[in-house]
Scaffold this motif. Structure first.
Motif, mmCIF file in Angstrom:
data_model
loop_
_atom_site.group_PDB
_atom_site.id
_atom_site.type_symbol
_atom_site.label_atom_id
_atom_site.label_comp_id
_atom_site.label_asym_id
_atom_site.label_seq_id
_atom_site.Cartn_x
_atom_site.Cartn_y
_atom_site.Cartn_z
ATOM 1 N N THR A 3 0.829 -1.200 0.000
ATOM 2 C CA THR A 3 0.000 0.000 0.000
ATOM 3 C C THR A 3 0.865 1.252 0.000
ATOM 4 O O THR A 3 0.604 2.209 -0.759
ATOM 5 C CB THR A 3 -0.928 0.003 1.226
ATOM 6 O OG1 THR A 3 -1.821 -1.122 1.152
ATOM 7 C CG2 THR A 3 -1.751 1.279 1.290
ATOM 8 N N ARG A 44 2.763 1.531 -3.460
ATOM 9 C CA ARG A 44 1.852 1.900 -4.552
ATOM 10 C C ARG A 44 1.549 3.395 -4.517
ATOM 11 O O ARG A 44 1.592 4.083 -5.546
ATOM 12 C CB ARG A 44 0.547 1.115 -4.431
ATOM 13 C CG ARG A 44 0.555 -0.236 -5.121
ATOM 14 C CD ARG A 44 -0.765 -0.917 -4.904
ATOM 15 N NE ARG A 44 -0.932 -2.069 -5.772
ATOM 16 C CZ ARG A 44 -1.839 -3.019 -5.575
ATOM 17 N NH1 ARG A 44 -2.669 -2.933 -4.546
ATOM 18 N NH2 ARG A 44 -1.940 -4.033 -6.404
ATOM 19 N N ALA A 45 1.234 3.892 -3.337
ATOM 20 C CA ALA A 45 0.901 5.312 -3.228
ATOM 21 C C ALA A 45 2.097 6.173 -3.602
ATOM 22 O O ALA A 45 1.945 7.221 -4.246
ATOM 23 C CB ALA A 45 0.446 5.621 -1.801
ATOM 24 N N HIS A 46 3.301 5.743 -3.225
ATOM 25 C CA HIS A 46 4.502 6.545 -3.487
ATOM 26 C C HIS A 46 4.907 6.493 -4.953
ATOM 27 O O HIS A 46 5.164 7.530 -5.571
ATOM 28 C CB HIS A 46 5.645 6.039 -2.613
ATOM 29 C CG HIS A 46 6.917 6.816 -2.777
ATOM 30 N ND1 HIS A 46 7.011 8.164 -2.535
ATOM 31 C CD2 HIS A 46 8.155 6.413 -3.165
ATOM 32 C CE1 HIS A 46 8.245 8.570 -2.762
ATOM 33 N NE2 HIS A 46 8.967 7.540 -3.148
ATOM 34 N N GLY A 106 -0.823 7.168 -6.627
ATOM 35 C CA GLY A 106 -2.105 6.837 -6.039
ATOM 36 C C GLY A 106 -3.243 7.676 -6.569
ATOM 37 O O GLY A 106 -3.364 7.960 -7.750
ATOM 38 N N ALA A 107 -4.086 8.111 -5.651
ATOM 39 C CA ALA A 107 -5.275 8.859 -6.024
ATOM 40 C C ALA A 107 -4.920 10.220 -6.612
ATOM 41 O O ALA A 107 -5.636 10.732 -7.472
ATOM 42 C CB ALA A 107 -6.195 9.021 -4.814
ATOM 43 N N LYS A 108 -3.819 10.820 -6.153
ATOM 44 C CA LYS A 108 -3.441 12.142 -6.667
ATOM 45 C C LYS A 108 -3.145 12.081 -8.162
ATOM 46 O O LYS A 108 -3.648 12.877 -8.949
ATOM 47 C CB LYS A 108 -2.225 12.664 -5.905
ATOM 48 C CG LYS A 108 -1.763 14.033 -6.385
ATOM 49 C CD LYS A 108 -0.544 14.500 -5.613
ATOM 50 C CE LYS A 108 -0.068 15.849 -6.130
ATOM 51 N NZ LYS A 108 1.143 16.312 -5.411
ATOM 52 N N ASP A 136 -12.339 7.211 -4.150
ATOM 53 C CA ASP A 136 -10.900 6.984 -4.036
ATOM 54 C C ASP A 136 -10.483 5.771 -4.858
ATOM 55 O O ASP A 136 -9.440 5.781 -5.525
ATOM 56 C CB ASP A 136 -10.516 6.774 -2.570
ATOM 57 C CG ASP A 136 -9.036 6.492 -2.398
ATOM 58 O OD1 ASP A 136 -8.233 7.431 -2.526
ATOM 59 O OD2 ASP A 136 -8.671 5.323 -2.145
ATOM 60 N N ARG A 168 -7.781 5.969 -7.758
ATOM 61 C CA ARG A 168 -6.522 5.264 -7.529
ATOM 62 C C ARG A 168 -6.299 4.157 -8.549
ATOM 63 O O ARG A 168 -5.186 4.008 -9.075
ATOM 64 C CB ARG A 168 -6.507 4.690 -6.110
ATOM 65 C CG ARG A 168 -5.181 4.085 -5.698
ATOM 66 C CD ARG A 168 -5.253 3.582 -4.266
ATOM 67 N NE ARG A 168 -5.577 4.653 -3.342
ATOM 68 C CZ ARG A 168 -4.684 5.488 -2.832
ATOM 69 N NH1 ARG A 168 -3.415 5.387 -3.176
ATOM 70 N NH2 ARG A 168 -5.054 6.428 -1.988
#
Length: 374
Positions: free
Chosen positions: A243, A246-248, A252-254, A285, A289
């Motif tokens: 998690t 993935r975001a980094h 991600g959602a941004k 989200d 994402r």
């Protein structure tokens, strides 16, 4: 004679953004077994073995080695694969390699994640002693304490412990000497690549304070602490590590929201956001994402091609409200009215004439509205 390279495994689409994964001292690339396959959905993942570990030749490293030497081997591997610029994540010694690369070769590293690692490893003495012990007695004795050093009580990964036991003592000792000489604390502020620090809250080897020290010094860095994780967090808490990574690495959602706005337009996205409630927030989200942040950002297909596929799928399932939205998106992605008509004509053959009839009516209304707006 062909130059020897670090043993490695590549996964994921060749066209996807490259991501290199570095292991901890004493492990092989199997450390990433529960994380790499998921990351390979959106990245070209290349995980490697340290010298003398897993399938890498012990002769790639020698006494007195430095983290810089290991970083050079990683760059050799990247060059051999045609990877001019790549994201990088590493655990412990692998994380130290990432810090060295980000500091000394920032043009090669697009983004960095440092996991259960440090800018220093508590002084040279203990590592020099361990190197001497391993050269004298081998790794069997040290491997017996691997579980206590690597995992929380009651957890183990037998394959990783076996990798520890089977590593080449000379290469392992040289890696210990690299850790002994490593200290980047005075230069952390020079690191400019986007950096994520991931700490295992139960890690005795590199406690969260070590990761916090890096996060406080590297401009713009972020820190995540994982409860219930010791030193080898990707093996013990793979979902939490996945998690965070993935975001980094994917934004991600941004990142997904940026693409969503580009394809659907600000007005539509603003309306969707204004209607968001606590009940629908997680779904919004999810869309940003995964649909927009992962699928629509995959460079394998162009946005034009994705629009044509999406139109067809929406006709096939009779989602005509969504079809209207994606006819507008198709125009924004460069499709002409004639091309949209050709796509809908194709659906008449494979989805049925009644479905295509409704689709043509919807598309004609949308295109007429666009003409009036112009």
């Amino acid at each position: 004679m062909t130059e020897k390279l670090l043993n490695h495994r590549a996964e994921g689409p060749a066209s996807a953004p490259p991501l290199l994964l570095g292991p901890s001292l004493g492990t092989s690339y199997a450390l990433w077994d529960k994380v790499a396959p998921e990351l390979s959905i959106t990245h070209r993942v290349v995980r490697f073995d340290l010298p003398g570990h897993g399938g890498s030749d012990a002769g790639l490293i020698g006494p007195g080695a430095t983290v810089g030497d290991l970083a050079g081997l990683v760059l050799d591997l990247a060059d051999s694969l045609g990877l001019e610029r790549f994201a990088y994540a590493g655990v412990s010694l692998g994380g130290a390699v990432g810090l060295h690369l980000a500091l000394h070769h920032p043009e090669r590293v697009s983004s960095l994640a440092v996991i259960c690692s440090s800018a220093h490893f508590n002084g040279a003495g203990p590592w020099q002693e361990r190197a001497a012990l391993v050269r004298r007695e081998g790794l069997a004795g040290l491997a017996e304490s691997a579980d206590a050093r690597w995992f929380t009580p009651g957890f183990t990964v037998p394959e990783l412990v076996a990798d520890h036991r089977d590593a080449d003592p000379g290469a392992y000792a040289a890696c210990c000497e690299a850790l002994a000489a490593f200290d980047l604390r005075e230069r952390l502020a020079e690191i400019s690549v986007p950096t994520l620090l991931v700490a295992g809250r139960e890690d005795p080897a590199t406690p969260p304070a070590h990761l916090r020290e890096i996060a406080d010094a590297v401009p713009g860095a972020a820190l995540t602490e994982i409860p219930g994780a010791s030193h080898l967090a990707p093996a013990e808490r793979p979902e939490a590590v996945l998690t965070a990574l993935r975001a980094h690495f994917s934004g991600g959602a941004k990142r997904g929201m940026e693409v969503r706005r580009q394809v659907l337009g600000d007005a539509h996205v603003d309306r969707a956001q204004s209607r968001q409630t606590p009940f629908t927030a997680r779904f919004q989200d999810f869309i940003s994402r995964y649909a927009w942040g992962e699928i629509w950002t995959d460079p394998t297909l162009s946005r034009r091609e994705r629009s044509m596929i999406t139109l067809t799928a929406l006709v096939a399932h009779g989602h005509y409200d969504e079809l209207a939205m994606h006819v507008r998106a198709a125009r924004r992605n460069g499709l002409s009215p004639e091309e949209i008509g050709a796509v809908l004509l194709q659906t008449a053959v494979y989805c049925g004439v009644p479905a295509a009839n409704s689709a043509f009516a919807t598309a004609q209304r949308v295109l007429a509205e666009e003409d009036q707006a112009d």
